[in-house]
Motif scaffolding. Structure first.
Motif, mmCIF file in Angstrom:
data_model
loop_
_atom_site.group_PDB
_atom_site.id
_atom_site.type_symbol
_atom_site.label_atom_id
_atom_site.label_comp_id
_atom_site.label_asym_id
_atom_site.label_seq_id
_atom_site.Cartn_x
_atom_site.Cartn_y
_atom_site.Cartn_z
ATOM 1 N N LYS A 136 41.992 54.144 4.780
ATOM 2 C CA LYS A 136 41.428 53.745 6.065
ATOM 3 C C LYS A 136 42.531 53.685 7.111
ATOM 4 O O LYS A 136 43.665 53.343 6.811
ATOM 5 C CB LYS A 136 40.753 52.384 5.943
ATOM 6 C CG LYS A 136 39.540 52.434 5.045
ATOM 7 C CD LYS A 136 38.863 51.097 5.023
ATOM 8 C CE LYS A 136 37.628 51.147 4.130
ATOM 9 N NZ LYS A 136 36.948 49.853 4.087
ATOM 10 N N ARG A 137 42.137 53.997 8.330
ATOM 11 C CA ARG A 137 43.101 53.961 9.419
ATOM 12 C C ARG A 137 43.297 52.525 9.876
ATOM 13 O O ARG A 137 42.359 51.726 9.897
ATOM 14 C CB ARG A 137 42.615 54.770 10.617
ATOM 15 C CG ARG A 137 42.562 56.238 10.346
ATOM 16 C CD ARG A 137 42.189 56.948 11.615
ATOM 17 N NE ARG A 137 42.036 58.381 11.380
ATOM 18 C CZ ARG A 137 41.652 59.225 12.293
ATOM 19 N NH1 ARG A 137 41.373 58.801 13.506
ATOM 20 N NH2 ARG A 137 41.542 60.497 12.012
ATOM 21 N N LYS A 138 44.495 52.248 10.262
ATOM 22 C CA LYS A 138 44.778 50.916 10.782
ATOM 23 C C LYS A 138 44.670 50.972 12.294
ATOM 24 O O LYS A 138 45.168 51.888 12.931
ATOM 25 C CB LYS A 138 46.180 50.471 10.374
ATOM 26 C CG LYS A 138 46.306 50.259 8.885
ATOM 27 C CD LYS A 138 47.689 49.782 8.534
ATOM 28 C CE LYS A 138 47.834 49.569 7.044
ATOM 29 N NZ LYS A 138 49.193 49.156 6.686
ATOM 30 N N ARG A 139 44.019 49.967 12.833
ATOM 31 C CA ARG A 139 43.860 49.915 14.282
ATOM 32 C C ARG A 139 45.049 49.203 14.888
ATOM 33 O O ARG A 139 45.589 48.254 14.330
ATOM 34 C CB ARG A 139 42.601 49.182 14.663
ATOM 35 C CG ARG A 139 41.356 49.947 14.293
ATOM 36 C CD ARG A 139 40.155 49.279 14.873
ATOM 37 N NE ARG A 139 38.960 50.022 14.499
ATOM 38 C CZ ARG A 139 37.753 49.692 14.880
ATOM 39 N NH1 ARG A 139 37.575 48.625 15.632
ATOM 40 N NH2 ARG A 139 36.727 50.405 14.521
#
Length: 175
Positions: A136-139
């Motif tokens: 998952k991408r980190k915001r």
């Protein structure tokens, strides 16, 4: 094609209007237009047939010239053709028997080439039935804008003034 000026064309139209009459003039003009169209189509068809005949005549002449050239080439080939005689004895390369034996001895003295190592091919790995999960991408954390303190509030704008309606007299006269 026909040197008819606009004034002459107007005169012809006026005479046609008087002779034929205004009631039958559109029918006469339509008939004249259809006749002119038929004449043009016939002229175009005749010109096309004439051009086809000319192309066919040129093609016939060209075909005759090609046949004449082909005939002259084939006759020249048949009369001048002389096959090369194969030699009955092999031609000598100019080497003596001693030089030939010496070359054979050098070739025999060379070591034999080493055989290549065997190549093993491993089977390809079988893919898993379930695909792997993607990370998952980190915001990026939200950055709040800095609040700049204002020393004094800006002055409020003056309210708009509405224009008064001009009353017009009911009798329709200008004021």
């Amino acid at each position: 094609m026909f040197d008819i000026a606009w004034s002459e064309l107007m005169l012809i139209g006026a005479v046609a209007l008087v002779v034929i009459g205004p009631k039958d003039l559109p029918k006469a003009m339509r008939t004249v237009g259809q006749v002119v169209g038929k004449v043009r189509r016939m002229a175009t068809e005749f010109q096309g047939q004439f051009n086809d005949a000319m192309r066919e005549a040129e093609l016939h002449d060209l075909k005759k010239q090609v046949e004449d050239v082909g005939g002259s080439v084939s006759s020249a080939m048949n009369s001048d053709y002389k096959p090369i005689d194969m030699p009955s004895e092999p031609t000598s390369t100019g080497l003596d028997d001693a030089q030939l034996k010496e070359a054979e001895a050098k070739l025999a003295a060379l070591p034999a080439p080493e055989p290549l190592p065997p190549v093993e091919i491993a089977p390809a790995p079988i893919a898993d039935a379930a695909p792997e999960e993607k990370p998952k991408r980190k915001r990026a954390p939200k950055v709040e804008p800095e609040v700049v303190a204002v020393a004094a509030e800006p002055a409020k704008a003056a309210p708009r003034k509405r224009k008064a309606k001009v009353s017009e007299p009911e009798d329709g006269s200008a004021a």
